[in-house]
Every structure is written in structure tokens, then in C-alpha cells.
Design a protein around this motif. Structure first.
Motif, PDB file in Angstrom:
ATOM      1  N   SER A 421       0.827  -1.208   0.000  1.00 33.60           N
ATOM      2  CA  SER A 421       0.000   0.000   0.000  1.00 33.60           C
ATOM      3  C   SER A 421       0.862   1.261   0.000  1.00 33.60           C
ATOM      4  CB  SER A 421      -0.938   0.004   1.210  1.00 33.60           C
ATOM      5  OG  SER A 421      -0.182  -0.079   2.415  1.00 33.60           O
ATOM      6  N   THR A 422       2.037   1.207   0.617  1.00 39.44           N
ATOM      7  CA  THR A 422       2.935   2.366   0.659  1.00 39.44           C
ATOM      8  C   THR A 422       4.281   1.982   0.048  1.00 39.44           C
ATOM      9  OG1 THR A 422       3.623   1.772   2.906  1.00 39.44           O
ATOM     10  CG2 THR A 422       1.831   3.379   2.683  1.00 39.44           C
ATOM     11  N   ASP A 436       1.510   6.758  -1.013  1.00 41.52           N
ATOM     12  CA  ASP A 436       0.442   5.969  -0.405  1.00 41.52           C
ATOM     13  C   ASP A 436      -0.595   5.677  -1.485  1.00 41.52           C
ATOM     14  OD1 ASP A 436      -1.440   4.745   1.136  1.00 41.52           O
ATOM     15  OD2 ASP A 436      -1.540   6.325   2.656  1.00 41.52           O
ATOM     16  N   SER A 443      -2.138   9.972  -5.925  1.00 41.52           N
ATOM     17  CA  SER A 443      -1.524   9.416  -4.724  1.00 41.52           C
ATOM     18  C   SER A 443      -0.940  10.529  -3.870  1.00 41.52           C
ATOM     19  CB  SER A 443      -0.414   8.428  -5.111  1.00 41.52           C
ATOM     20  OG  SER A 443      -0.959   7.373  -5.854  1.00 41.52           O
TER      21      SER A 443
END
Length: 627
Positions: A421-422, A436, A443
Motif C-alpha cells: 500500500s505504501t 500511499d 496518490s
């Protein structure tokens, strides 16, 4: 009367002492005089007849001279020349030196001959009394004084105490000085220097001769003349300069359709390819705890890996900059990122092999980093120099845009979270970005200025994911993601053992207890990162040729995800090979392919669970070793 007169003459002759000038060659004489010396002749009595004689009426052929006396007198003259005492030198100088300076070589020989005649004449003839004896030294001195008086320079009378030789020498010096003064050499040199300084290049150049119209010129290319073979002039080409940026224009922002450059998008083959990738990603194996196998069993499995013509194929256009292997257990899928911005996918289980290759163009510049998502293997994330990070979704056949920055160029990235996700993205200018993916739309990013002037690779610790390592130009830094802010941050640890440019730095894949670095000083270094503190010790240094030159992609040593104590790296050795080393520096295995491996594999990737190795070279060709 005549008889008594003869007897009287004999008595007188017996008492008479003959005057002869003698010289013994081997006798050391302290003082020699040129005047005749009276000596007593032992042995026979010489008879002397006195005959009237006059020098004015003398003829050369009247009397014959004795050859022995001439030779003896010549020896006297040689002895006078060789004697080292001051008086002998002075006397010889009076006799010979002025004549040699005043006359030529011919006159000198005449003078010597005349002196010999005088010596012989004076020694052969005897006079009645000593007053009539010819004194050679007096005559010679008188003649020498006469010569020196004639050559005396006016104005030299004051130096009456000097010898004739010194007067002659002073005269020569004065004459030479006057001669050189008359030449005016200093004035000529000064004028020459002024002429050189004032001299300037000519204003007008030589005009080139005009070419005659009817003259036949040299042959020229029809292409340069802009004429086709038939003689018709070609249309003029545009003169506007082509910018370098126009050669690789940035692709439009937003998602891009997954269109193959070597296949028809509507073909059944391409649709089957996308379906295969989607199904393989659903049936992926679950993550289980992995145990390190022994080196003995590991070597046995490596020996079973071979290469063949079916596992070698050109997938991309241009050099390969990055590679990734799909974690599938049932199919062998290889992804490669090229310098041209292409991403090539190859399914080795598909036969023939040409039908299993698909090429896409999601970027306009080199693709330096490729990863399959750990959360969803159907997603292939690619990062490029063009400042874009995209995710290829094979289930939807689209390349989504994850992050974009047209003002900067990206070098590497990695996942900060296990669910992907990151991400942490490294820039070529030394800055970093936190991305992120959970934020809808654009983003959310956080730009951080690092302490490095350039970042080549970024890698996250596999266990403590808050730590990540960056490879700069000469230094390697370890940062804590929890302490990042927009201002320039300081690293937790700095590794400064490298002396030249660094290519990569990676944590070991299972525990992160080791760090391997690749440097241009032909050394692979392994550090102990089991305890991240202020300093990480250096464990091993492996000598390895890492000089690939400008035409080959730089080497990057990576860990084997199955055996985290072993590293894989390309080699410049002949025959071409891919080598594996243990963390202690011991050589483990070399992958040799014979005719199938005839080039340098700079970028290599190992399957996370299976014994499959894929190596890419600088022409876009992939070599796969598998058992």
C-alpha cells in the motif's frame, strides 16, 4: 821550416781544447746554456787546419757538413723544447714563438733550418781566438729584439718591462677589441629585437583561386547533392532542429491500455495470455516459513540447473535494466525492463517460445526497477527514468499510473508495507518520496531531501520494515521511515568503506541480517546488519571484476531468496557465466551455458521458491537456467 812548423802545430793541437756544444738525452740538466761549452776530447788527437774564410764569399756547396753534427744539434733543439725550467722556456720562446706568430708554416720551417745551419757552422769550424767564436745566443737575441721592435704597438712603450711575447699578446687583444667594436653587434641585436616586437601578421590573406566553370570537379555523393539516381532533385528537408526531448516524449498521464507491440490485441492468443496470468496469480502458494538448506544440498540443486536453446530468447529492444520472476509454482513467467522503456513478458511454458513473448511500452525512458506485488502477483509495478511509476494489471489489461513527477527522474523503489500500500521512491537527484496507494485519485506524496547527492537503489528491511537502505554515489545510508520530514534528514548509519561509484545495496531477503554492496572498485562487500546501531561492521570482501564499460549494464549483486547466505552476480570471465558466492567469500557455483550463453548477463533474478535463474544481457536477450 816546414817540418818544425808541422810539429809545432801538432803540439798545439794536442793542447787545444775543441769547443763542441754537446747534449746528452738521458741526463737531467738543471741549467742549459746555448753558448758553446769547452770540453776535452779523449782518444785520438784532432788536427786542425786554419783556412782563411769570409761569410760574405761563402757558398752552400763549398764545404760539406757533417751529418752527425747536424743530428746532434737537432737533438739539442728538441731538448730545449721539452725542458720545463723557466729559463729554457724563456729562451725557446724568444727563438720560436714570435716567428710562428708572425709568419706562415713555410716561413717557420725556413727559420728552423737556418738556425740549424748556424749551429752546425759554428761547431764545425774553429777560429784562432775566442773573440772570433760565433755566439748563437747573442745573434739570436739580437735578431729577436729586432723583430719584437718592429711588431710593437704604438702606445705600448710605457710597458718596457714586459717581454716581447706579452707585448705581442696585448697588441692582439687590442686589435680584436677594436675589430669587434667596429662590427657594432650590440646595436644590431637591439634593432633586431625591435623589429621582432613591431612585426605584425599580414592583414590580407591569400585569395583562393576561382574555380573555372568548365573545370571537372571531384566526384560527390548523390545523397549529398540531394539528387536521386535519375538526376531529379529531391524535396528539401525541414531545417528545424530536432530536440532530444522529442525523441522520447512523455506518455500521457493516467492509465494506459495494455496493448502488445508484437501481437494483435484482438487475437485469441493474446486474450489467452492475459487469462493465464490472472489465473496463475490466484493460485499462488501461501507464504510459509522457509528454512535454509545446507550448502551441500544447495550445490546439488544448482548443478541440476541447465540452459538450452529453448530457454534463450530476445525479449526486449535494447539493454535490459531490470528483471523479475513471477512467484508461480506451476508456470515460468519472466518480466524484463529495457532501456527503451519497454516491458517484456515471457511465458516459458508456452511452445513455440516465440508465441509466449509479449512486449509493451508503458514508459518512454529506461525501466530501472520491476517488482511483482507481494499482495497480488497479477500486478507488475515498473519504475522509469521518465518520472512515472505504473502498475500493470493483467486482470484488467491496463497500466495504471501510481505516481508521477515530471520535474524529477526516478531510479528505484520498494514496498514499505507488506500489502504494497505504501512505497518509498528514490530520485536521481538524491531526494525521496513516500507514496500511499490507498488514497483515491492522485496518490499522496511526501518529498524528502536526503543527505545523498544521488540515489541508485532503495531497499526495505524484510523484517523491520521501518528501515530502508539507499545506495548513493560513494556512500550507503540507512534511514528510519518514522523519522522522515521534508527538511534534509540525517541517516542512522553511514557506510563509507567504498572508494568508487556504488551500483547497488540490498538487505538479505529472509532476516535482513546481511547487506551486500556492489562497487566499481571490483569488490563485493558484505556487512553485518543483525543489529542496526551507529555502526555496521564489514564481514567479507570478495574480489570480483565489476568493470563492464559503457556498453554493458552495470552489475548488481543480489541475494538468492531461497538461500539468503548466497549472492548471485554476473561475470566478465571467459567463458561467459553467472556466479554464486557464499557470504563468507567462498565460491559456490558457476552457471556455464556454452554456445547458449555467449554474452555477459549483467542483471539476474532467482525464483523465490524454485531453482530457476534468469539473466538478461545488454541486447535484450534473456537466458534461463532451470532443472
Amino acid at each position: 821550416m816546414s817540418g818544425s812548423r808541422a810539429e809545432a802545430e801538432e803540439k798545439v793541437g794536442s793542447r787545444q781544447r775543441l769547443q763542441v756544444n754537446e747534449y746528452k738525452e738521458n741526463q737531467n740538466i738543471a741549467y742549459v746554456s746555448l753558448r758553446p761549452v769547452q770540453t776535452t776530447v779523449l782518444g785520438k788527437t784532432a788536427k786542425v787546419y786554419l783556412v782563411p774564410f769570409s761569410l760574405s764569399s761563402y757558398k752552400p756547396d763549398q764545404l760539406k757538413r757533417s751529418k752527425s753534427l747536424l743530428d746532434k744539434n737537432s737533438n739539442n733543439e728538441v731538448a730545449c723544447k721539452k725542458c720545463k725550467k723557466a729559463e729554457i722556456k724563456k729562451t725557446c720562446r724568444r727563438i720560436l714563438t714570435p716567428k710562428m706568430e708572425a709568419t706562415s708554416s713555410k716561413a717557420e720551417s725556413t727559420l728552423q733550418k737556418s738556425s740549424l745551419d748556424v749551429h752546425a757552422e759554428s761547431n764545425k769550424w774553429q777560429y784562432k781566438s775566442t773573440s772570433d767564436t760565433v755566439i748563437l745566443s747573442a745573434d739570436t737575441e739580437s735578431s729577436q729584439d729586432g723583430d719584437s721592435d718592429e711588431g710593437t704597438t704604438p702606445g705600448m712603450d710605457d710597458f718596457s718591462g714586459l717581454s716581447p711575447y706579452e707585448k705581442k699578446r696585448l697588441k692582439n687583444i687590442s686589435e680584436n677589441a677594436n675589430f669587434f667594436a667596429s662590427l657594432q653587434l650590440s646595436e644590431s641585436a637591439a634593432r633586431l629585437r625591435e623589429m621582432i616586437k613591431k612585426r605584425q601578421p599580414p592583414e590580407s590573406k591569400r585569395k583562393k583561386p576561382k574555380k573555372k566553370e568548365n573545370e571537372t570537379g571531384c566526384r560527390r555523393s548523390m545523397r549529398l547533392l540531394k539528387v536521386d539516381p535519375s538526376g531529379v532533385s529531391l524535396p528539401a528537408t525541414p531545417t528545424q532542429p530536432i530536440l532530444v526531448a522529442d525523441e522520447n516524449p512523455l506518455l500521457p498521464p493516467g492509465p494506459l491500455e495494455m496493448t502488445s507491440e508484437n501481437r494483435d490485441d484482438n487475437s485469441e492468443l493474446f486474450k489467452g495470455f492475459l487469462q493465464t496470468w490472472a489465473e496463475v496469480s490466484k493460485t499462488r502458494s501461501k507464504n510459509t516459513e522457509k528454512e535454509l538448506s545446507s550448502i551441500k544440498s544447495y550445490k546439488a540443486n544448482l548443478n541440476g540447473m541447465i540452459i538450452s536453446e529453448d530457454t534463450v530468447y530476445k525479449v526486449t529492444k535494447g539493454p535490459i535494466f531490470s528483471m523479475a520472476l513471477h512467484p508461480s509454482e506451476i508456470r515460468t513467467l519472466v518480466a524484463a525492463g529495457a532501456r527503451s522503456g519497454q516491458v517484456g513478458l515471457w511465458d516459458l511454458t508456452h511452445q513455440p517460445k516465440e508465441d509466449g513473448v509479449y512486449i509493451f511500452q508503458p514508459h518512454s525512458q529506461p525501466v530501472s526497477c520491476l517488482y511483482f506485488s507481494p499482495a497480488n502477483p497479477a500486478h507488475l509495478l515498473s519504475l522509469s527514468y521518465d518520472g512515472t511509476l505504473r502498475c500493470g494489471d493483467f486482470s484488467r489489461a491496463v497500466f495504471e499510473e501510481v505516481y508521477r513527477d515530471e520535474r524529477s527522474s526516478f531510479s528505484s523503489f520498494d514496498f514499505l508495507a507488506e500489502d504494497a500500500s505504501t512505497l518509498i521512491v528514490g530520485h536521481w537527484d538524491g531526494s525521496m518520496s513516500l507514496v500511499d496507494r490507498r488514497t483515491p485519485g492522485t496518490s499522496c506524496e511526501k518529498l524528502i531531501n536526503s543527505s545523498l547527492s544521488k540515489i541508485r537503489t532503495v531497499h526495505v528491511h524484510p523484517v523491520h520494515r521501518q528501515y530502508f537502505i539507499t545506495a548513493g554515489l560513494r556512500d550507503i545510508h540507512i534511514y528510519d521511515a518514522r523519522c522522515l520530514n521534508r527538511s534534509r534528514i540525517k541517516p542512522l548509519i553511514s557506510l563509507t568503506e567504498h572508494t568508487k561509484s556504488i551500483a547497488s545495496a540490498y538487505f538479505s531477503p529472509l532476516t535482513g541480517n546481511r547487506v551486500v554492496t556492489t562497487c566499481a572498485d571490483c569488490k563485493l562487500r558484505i556487512f553485518d546488519s543483525s543489529c542496526i546501531s551507529s555502526k555496521i561492521p564489514l564481514l567479507t570482501t570478495i574480489r570480483h571484476n565489476t568493470i563492464t564499460g559503457r556498453w554493458l549494464t552495470r552489475f548488481q549483486a543480489v541475494w538468492d531468496p531461497k538461500q539468503e547466505d548466497c549472492i548471485i552476480v554476473g561475470s566478465m570471465a571467459q567463458p561467459r557465466r553467472v556466479e554464486i558466492f557464499h557470504e563468507r567469500g567462498k565460491w559456490v557455483h558457476s552457471f556455464l551455458g556454452g554456445e547458449c550463453l555467449a554474452s555477459v548477463c549483467s542483471i539476474n533474478a532467482m525464483h523465490p521458491t524454485r531453482y530457476i535463474l534468469a539473466g538478461g544481457n545488454s541486447s535484450g536477450r534473456i537466458h534461463v537456467f532451470m532443472n
